[in-house]
Each structure stands twice: as structure tokens, then as C-alpha cells.
Write a protein that holds these residues in place. Sequence first.
Motif, PDB file in Angstrom:
ATOM      1  N   GLY A  93      29.882 -26.529 -12.978  1.00  0.00           N
ATOM      2  CA  GLY A  93      28.793 -26.031 -12.099  1.00  0.00           C
ATOM      3  C   GLY A  93      29.252 -24.820 -11.297  1.00  0.00           C
ATOM      4  N   VAL A  94      30.278 -24.093 -11.870  1.00  0.00           N
ATOM      5  CA  VAL A  94      30.724 -22.871 -11.176  1.00  0.00           C
ATOM      6  C   VAL A  94      30.072 -21.678 -11.867  1.00  0.00           C
ATOM      7  CG1 VAL A  94      32.728 -21.442 -10.562  1.00  0.00           C
ATOM      8  CG2 VAL A  94      32.903 -23.942 -10.568  1.00  0.00           C
ATOM      9  N   LEU A  95      29.496 -20.813 -11.057  1.00  0.00           N
ATOM     10  CA  LEU A  95      28.810 -19.640 -11.594  1.00  0.00           C
ATOM     11  C   LEU A  95      29.870 -18.629 -12.032  1.00  0.00           C
ATOM     12  CD1 LEU A  95      26.021 -18.224 -11.960  1.00  0.00           C
ATOM     13  CD2 LEU A  95      26.342 -17.291  -9.667  1.00  0.00           C
ATOM     14  N   LEU A  96      30.004 -18.507 -13.385  1.00  0.00           N
ATOM     15  CA  LEU A  96      31.062 -17.646 -13.900  1.00  0.00           C
ATOM     16  C   LEU A  96      30.572 -16.219 -14.127  1.00  0.00           C
ATOM     17  CD1 LEU A  96      32.929 -19.945 -16.484  1.00  0.00           C
ATOM     18  CD2 LEU A  96      33.572 -19.384 -14.148  1.00  0.00           C
ATOM     19  N   HIS A  97      29.410 -16.094 -14.746  1.00  0.00           N
ATOM     20  CA  HIS A  97      28.898 -14.753 -15.065  1.00  0.00           C
ATOM     21  C   HIS A  97      27.453 -14.657 -14.623  1.00  0.00           C
ATOM     22  CE1 HIS A  97      32.442 -14.332 -17.579  1.00  0.00           C
ATOM     23  NE2 HIS A  97      32.142 -15.531 -18.105  1.00  0.00           N
ATOM     24  N   LYS A  98      27.045 -13.487 -14.164  1.00  0.00           N
ATOM     25  CA  LYS A  98      25.631 -13.259 -13.811  1.00  0.00           C
ATOM     26  C   LYS A  98      25.340 -11.755 -13.816  1.00  0.00           C
ATOM     27  CE  LYS A  98      26.132 -13.078  -8.794  1.00  0.00           C
ATOM     28  NZ  LYS A  98      25.813 -11.704  -8.667  1.00  0.00           N
ATOM     29  N   THR A  99      24.081 -11.458 -14.057  1.00  0.00           N
ATOM     30  CA  THR A  99      23.696 -10.048 -13.974  1.00  0.00           C
ATOM     31  C   THR A  99      23.489  -9.724 -12.494  1.00  0.00           C
ATOM     32  OG1 THR A  99      21.384 -10.634 -14.202  1.00  0.00           O
ATOM     33  CG2 THR A  99      22.524  -9.990 -16.221  1.00  0.00           C
ATOM     34  N   LYS A 100      23.430  -8.433 -12.225  1.00  0.00           N
ATOM     35  CA  LYS A 100      23.300  -8.014 -10.819  1.00  0.00           C
ATOM     36  C   LYS A 100      22.016  -8.557 -10.190  1.00  0.00           C
ATOM     37  CE  LYS A 100      25.720  -3.622 -10.944  1.00  0.00           C
ATOM     38  NZ  LYS A 100      25.345  -2.635 -11.932  1.00  0.00           N
ATOM     39  N   SER A 101      20.965  -8.621 -11.046  1.00  0.00           N
ATOM     40  CA  SER A 101      19.645  -9.014 -10.510  1.00  0.00           C
ATOM     41  C   SER A 101      19.537 -10.524 -10.259  1.00  0.00           C
ATOM     42  CB  SER A 101      18.562  -8.583 -11.491  1.00  0.00           C
ATOM     43  OG  SER A 101      18.885  -9.066 -12.774  1.00  0.00           O
ATOM     44  N   TYR A 102      20.566 -11.269 -10.667  1.00  0.00           N
ATOM     45  CA  TYR A 102      20.442 -12.723 -10.540  1.00  0.00           C
ATOM     46  C   TYR A 102      20.353 -13.105  -9.068  1.00  0.00           C
ATOM     47  CZ  TYR A 102      21.135 -17.689 -11.378  1.00  0.00           C
ATOM     48  OH  TYR A 102      20.970 -19.051 -11.408  1.00  0.00           O
ATOM     49  N   PRO A 103      19.300 -13.846  -8.670  1.00  0.00           N
ATOM     50  CA  PRO A 103      19.136 -14.197  -7.261  1.00  0.00           C
ATOM     51  C   PRO A 103      20.245 -15.138  -6.799  1.00  0.00           C
ATOM     52  CG  PRO A 103      17.126 -14.581  -8.512  1.00  0.00           C
ATOM     53  CD  PRO A 103      18.207 -14.338  -9.497  1.00  0.00           C
ATOM     54  N   GLN A 104      20.960 -14.698  -5.785  1.00  0.00           N
ATOM     55  CA  GLN A 104      22.092 -15.451  -5.264  1.00  0.00           C
ATOM     56  C   GLN A 104      21.669 -16.870  -4.894  1.00  0.00           C
ATOM     57  OE1 GLN A 104      24.829 -13.408  -5.467  1.00  0.00           O
ATOM     58  NE2 GLN A 104      25.959 -15.320  -5.222  1.00  0.00           N
ATOM     59  N   LEU A 105      20.439 -16.928  -4.397  1.00  0.00           N
ATOM     60  CA  LEU A 105      19.921 -18.216  -3.904  1.00  0.00           C
ATOM     61  C   LEU A 105      19.933 -19.322  -4.954  1.00  0.00           C
ATOM     62  CD1 LEU A 105      16.759 -17.079  -1.914  1.00  0.00           C
ATOM     63  CD2 LEU A 105      18.636 -18.460  -1.019  1.00  0.00           C
ATOM     64  N   LEU A 106      19.758 -18.898  -6.218  1.00  0.00           N
ATOM     65  CA  LEU A 106      19.630 -19.914  -7.273  1.00  0.00           C
ATOM     66  C   LEU A 106      20.953 -20.620  -7.563  1.00  0.00           C
ATOM     67  CD1 LEU A 106      17.244 -18.140  -9.827  1.00  0.00           C
ATOM     68  CD2 LEU A 106      16.702 -20.015  -8.273  1.00  0.00           C
ATOM     69  N   GLY A 107      22.050 -19.935  -7.436  1.00  0.00           N
ATOM     70  CA  GLY A 107      23.366 -20.494  -7.738  1.00  0.00           C
ATOM     71  C   GLY A 107      23.369 -21.082  -9.129  1.00  0.00           C
ATOM     72  N   CYS A 108      23.868 -22.300  -9.292  1.00  0.00           N
ATOM     73  CA  CYS A 108      23.836 -22.938 -10.622  1.00  0.00           C
ATOM     74  C   CYS A 108      22.691 -23.925 -10.737  1.00  0.00           C
ATOM     75  CB  CYS A 108      25.189 -23.615 -10.874  1.00  0.00           C
ATOM     76  SG  CYS A 108      26.390 -22.467 -11.582  1.00  0.00           S
ATOM     77  N   MET A 109      21.628 -23.627 -10.038  1.00  0.00           N
ATOM     78  CA  MET A 109      20.410 -24.449 -10.091  1.00  0.00           C
ATOM     79  C   MET A 109      20.666 -25.882  -9.651  1.00  0.00           C
ATOM     80  SD  MET A 109      17.847 -22.687 -10.770  1.00  0.00           S
ATOM     81  CE  MET A 109      16.664 -23.944 -11.139  1.00  0.00           C
ATOM     82  N   ALA A 110      21.579 -25.992  -8.654  1.00  0.00           N
ATOM     83  CA  ALA A 110      21.788 -27.334  -8.108  1.00  0.00           C
ATOM     84  C   ALA A 110      20.658 -27.613  -7.131  1.00  0.00           C
ATOM     85  CB  ALA A 110      23.128 -27.320  -7.388  1.00  0.00           C
ATOM     86  N   PRO A 111      20.451 -28.837  -6.660  1.00  0.00           N
ATOM     87  CA  PRO A 111      19.430 -29.084  -5.637  1.00  0.00           C
ATOM     88  C   PRO A 111      19.645 -28.106  -4.475  1.00  0.00           C
ATOM     89  CG  PRO A 111      20.484 -31.136  -6.275  1.00  0.00           C
ATOM     90  CD  PRO A 111      21.209 -30.039  -6.987  1.00  0.00           C
ATOM     91  N   PRO A 112      18.638 -27.574  -3.724  1.00  0.00           N
ATOM     92  CA  PRO A 112      17.232 -28.022  -3.849  1.00  0.00           C
ATOM     93  C   PRO A 112      16.422 -27.342  -4.951  1.00  0.00           C
ATOM     94  CG  PRO A 112      17.418 -26.387  -2.146  1.00  0.00           C
ATOM     95  CD  PRO A 112      18.812 -26.572  -2.674  1.00  0.00           C
TER      96      PRO A 112
END
Length: 752
Positions: A93-112
Motif C-alpha cells: 500500500g505504498v505509493l511507488l509511482h504516480k503522474t504529476k496530476s495524480y491527486p495527493q489526496l487519493l494516496g493508495c485509495m485507503a479509507p476514507p
Amino acid sequence: MQMGSFKQSLRFMGPVVLLLAALAYAIVPLADNLTLRWFERDLDVRSQMLADALQNPLQEYVPERANRKIGQLFDRAVQDERLYALAFCDSQGVLLHKTKSYPQLLGCMAPPWEHAMRQGRVQLPQGAVHVSESPLKVEGQYLGKLIVVQDMSFIDRRGADVRKYVLVMFVALVVLMWLLAALITHLSWRGFMKALGDMLRKDAKPRSVQALQAAPSGQGVDGDLRALLHQYTMRRRDPDETSRMWTPEKLRMLLREELAGDEILVVSNREPYIHARTAGGLKVSRPASGLVTAVEPVMRACSGTWIAHGGGSGDRDAVDRNDRVQVPPGRPSYTLRRVWLSKEEEQGFYYGFANEGLWPLCHIAHVRPVFRSSDWTQYLEVNQKFADAVIKEARTDDPVVLVQDYHFALLPRMVRDALPKATILTFWHIPWPNPESFGICPWREEILEGLLGSTILGFHTSFHCKNFLETVDRYLETRIEHEASTISYGGKLTQVEAYPISIAWPDETAAQPSVAECRSMVRKELGLPENHILAVGVDRLDYTKGIIERLQAVERLLEQYPVLIGKFTLVQIAAPSRSSLDEYQNFETRVRMLAQRINQRFSQGAFPPIRLKIEHHDAEQVNRYYRAAEVCVVTSLHDGMNLVAKEYIAARDDERGVLILSQFTGAARELHEALLVNPYHIEQSAEALYRAVTMPEAEQRERMRSMRALVKDFNVYRWAGRMLLDAARLRRRERIMTKIHSHSRQALRRVV
Ligand code: F6P
């Protein structure tokens, strides 16, 4: 397109537009929802396809930790405008790769966020996004998950577009439907109006009725219909109607054709036959009454029931237990239903309100009307009594009721209230005064309201109609259509029309003494020589008849032309009338005294110039006088019609004799060949008398021939026929209106 059908279609479209608006109101959110689902499903598929496409490279790069290649792979992928961002989380559940536009808030889609996500939709501060996850496995080992974030703002844009299209479609639909409705309404309205027109014209009646019944309904009574009915009202006098020669048979035919099966009831105060107790048993006679003269032949022709006051001493002896007697005696053809009045009722109703109040009020004879509250109460009660008799005699709920004269001004409304479907024809046999004169009656509004219970209100002349309309206009809140001569009061219409009354033209084949025989008989009776010049006056002994003025004219004649003294006599037949009233007693005294004075003045010879015969004469005796006299003198100060003038003309089948006629009678409006006089102008009347007794035979013949043709044609059957024809038309119109209303109601129910 006619205005009527346009308005009808608008009326029809009202509910339709509402319905469509409600539909649109329900459809727009539904369509919104649907399109959202479609787009979401579309995004799911696209996410899945992208995940599938990235699966292989990721299976290669992730185990090798080739971060740069993964970054390039992701950057290339997000070039698609709808793909908002990509991310990869490892199995921990560690965010390894993401594009620049990826919303930080989402993280790895853990709750909430897992809970916030509904069918892949996540609402972020920058807008709604669609988020989906795809696991990444290599040889069955779970390496992590690919998170695909797609832009959803285009869905809102599309939703707005869809709403716009639905709205445009709705408006287009309304316009289209309205055009269609207007076209259909126009076509069917035209058919409907045509059917109605046919029906009103009464040709091809059954076909028109069917057409009307088949006509699409739902069209309320609007301008077009009113216009048609108006046209119809204005067209009442069709040429065919005026060209017909009216006979009893023609009247019977009219009743059969136009009022088939309809019940006819007549109401009058004066009865057509009076039974008197005499030493020799019951004796029947006919009263001296213009009303009876006119209505009786009509009743003979149409059979029916005549309701009248039983005033004769033997009247109760002649009736059955229902107060009915069949008349005429010997040749019964209709029913006379007698109504009994107490002495008080007769005093207040007949002598009081009718003859001391209304009679002088309506006749401009310069006798003051007397109005007493007690008389008014009796008038009201007796009107109710007769109205109750009408209601009781009626076998149907829509009889034709012919109300006669000023005795029953309140009865039309009373009958109308009890029998709303009745056709009530009221005929006012006396003049109608101007609004100022009528205005002095303390119960003027009640009288007008009572009369406006009539379907048709008839007067002798259009001048009286005009006076009536003006009076109503002055004292009641009504709507008056002058062109159509109708008054609308309390939602009901009264047609005000002139129907000049007349007489029954005598049977020309019936045997009767010749003119020469009548001349001799009468002169012998009066003790006069064969060549004595005779003038005749026949009236009820009434102050409106101008009898005083007539005697004064004779006096003036003899003053002016003494050569006529001893050679000329006026026989004045005067049927005693309303003799218990002071005014009438005084009048009789004045007449007697004046006659006496004139006779004394000019009776040097054996032949007095005035022979007063104050007693009842039957029709046969009167006819004999008409035929015997060179001149007939009618000098009424004011008279609704005056039938004596017409009777004299009818009696002169020898086309001789001269009629002197007051210009203040209704008859003067028709009998232009009479010598017209202003009875107040004594010299003028005296001159007319002289001109009459010296008129050459040829001129007499010419005048008499013309007047005879007119009276023969415009006889009492035409008078009644015209009224009944109008009644029949109005009844037909009423039925049509009822039909239209019920069609409209049915149609409205169907729409609602
Ligand atoms: O003229 C009016 C009228 O009612 C006539 O119709 C009728 O000839 C006359 O008065 C008779 O009057 P009464 O019934 O009072 O004798």
C-alpha cells in the motif's frame, strides 16, 4: 383560420402543455441519471482497457524497479485528454509511482476514499473523477495495484447538453401538437358550425342533428357560436315567413311542425267566455276585450288550456271538479281553467294595482296613477296564485306559456323559477311609456324583473319595445343588445319584439246580412230615415278612448257645417267597464252629460246627433253597426293597438266606409289610408268627420281596399304564428345550447 377554432385549440392546448411540462420535469433528471450511468460504464471499460494495455510493461518494469521507464510509460498514457492521472501502489500500500496530476489526496485509495467512492466516482475539490484499480500479478504473485483516474467533468458538460436537447425537443413537440390541434379543431369546428347552422335553419333537421351529435365535442360556446346564434336571431324574419297567408289551418300546421307535442297554456285575467246566472238558466257571453278577440281564435286553432279569472255569476256552475270547462260552448276545442278570486283579491289586484296603477301609468291619458301598498300585496299574491295554476296545469316541464297583459307582470318570473325550461311568451297589450313616466311606479324594479322572466316579451309596436329597453336600461343592471333586441338579466335572455296584434279575418263564405240590409236594420232600430248619415264608435267606456273628444268633434262638426244638423248621428257603443272605480264612474257621468248637452243643442229636429248606447253588445250586433255606418271613429288618446279599427275594415266587404283613426293608436302605424287625427285637436277631428261624410265613393273604395288587404294578410294568426315561430326557434336554440354544454362537459371529462 377562424378566431373561434384558434381559441378552441388554445383552450385544448392548455392542459396538454401542462401535461408535457410535467413530463419534461420528470424526464430531465431521469435522462441525466441514465447518461451518467452510460458514461460511467464507458469509463469502466476504458480503465479496464488501459489497465490491460499497461499490464505487460508493468509486469516487466515493476520487478526490475525500472522507475524511469514506468514514469515514461505513465506520462505517455496520460496524454489522452480524458485520462487524468495514473499511480501504482505496491503490495504494502505504498505509493511507488504516480503522474504529476495524480491527486495527493487519493494516496493508495485507503479509507476514507474507498467509502467516498461510489461506482468509481470520487468528488475532489477540483471536480469529480472516476477512479478504478487493477491488481498487477506476476506468476500468481500480487505485486501491487494500478490506479487509473479519469476526468469526469465532460459528463457534466454532456448532461447539460442532454437537458438542453430535451427542452428543445419538448418545445418543438408542444408547437407541433398545437399546430396539429389547431388544424383539427378548425376542420371539425367548421363542420360543427355548419351542422349547427343547418339545424338552426331547420332544413334537413334529422341530418343536422346527427351531424351535431357526431361532431367532435369539447368546443365551448365562444364567439363563433354566439355569432352564429346572433346571425340566426337576426335572420328571424325570413321572406318565406312574411309571404305566407296565415289561416287557422296554417297555425295548426305550424304547431304540428314546429312545436310538435308541445303544450300550450294561456294565462289572462279576462276569460274568453263568461257564464251568467239568469232567470232562464246559465247564459254564456263573450266579453268586450281586445285581448279575447285576438287570443280566442288562436286557442281554437291550437287547443290547449286557457287559465283565467272566473268572474261570471254562473262560472262556478259550469266547471267540473277541477275548475275546468270545455269551450267554445257547443263546439269545444280547448279547455278553460278558471281561477277564483276573493272580493279583496279582485279589488287589490284588478281594480287597484292593475287598473288604478298600471293602466293610467302606461296610457298617457293624463289620469294620475294611484299606487297603494295593499294593492301591490294583492297583485303579488294573485300573480302567484295564477302562476301556481299554470304550474299545476302543466303536464310537461317545458310548456309554452302565453302570458297576457299588464295584470301579470310578475308571473313570468314566478313560472320561470318553477319551470326553468318553459318557453314564456308575454304579450303586453297596452302601451309601454317612456322611462320617466314608468319611473314613478314604486315597484318598478320588481315589475321589470318579473317581465324579464319571459323568453319573449311582445309589444304592439317597435316604439313600445324601444321604451321598454330604455326603461330597463335606466332601472336595472342588465346587458342590452339593441341590434338583436335582447336583454340579458341574471344569465337569462329575453327577446323584446314587436308583434302588432290583429283580428281573425272573417269567413268570406259565411252567410250574413248584406250591407244594404244592415243599413236598413240599424236605421230602423234607431228610428232614423234611410238616408241618414251614420258614424259609429265602439269602445269600452274608458277614459283612454277619447270619447269625450269624439263628442266634442261632433259638436264642432255641426257648428262648422250646420247643414248636417238632423242628418248626421254618431252612435257611440260603450261597453261598461271597471265601473266600480271612481274614475270610470265620473267618466261615464261626463260622457252622458256631454252627449245630453250636445243633443239638446242640435236636436231641433227628431234626430239627435249622438246616440249613446252604454251597454254590452255582442259581436254580431257590433258587426251590423260597422256595416251600417258610413264612418267609424277611433279617437283613443293612447292605445296599444285598437282592434275596433281593424274590425271595421274587416266588416266592410263592400269596400265602402271611412275610418277616422287617432294617431296615438298602434293601428295608426299600419293603417295609413285611414284619416289620421290628433284627438286632442277637436277642429282637426271635426274636419276629418266632414271629409269622411263627403268622401267620394272611389276614394273610399281605394282606401278601404288597401287597408282590407293589409288586415287580411296581417291577421291574428300571423300575430300568433310569428310569436310561436320565434318561440319554436328559441326552444330549438335552447336545446342546441343544452346539447353543446353537455358535449363540452363530456369532452372536458375526457381530457381531464
Ligand atoms: O287593452 C288592454 C286590455 O286588457 C285589453 O286587452 C282588453 O281589451 C281590455 O283591456 C279589457 O279590459 P278589462 O279586462 O279590464 O275589461
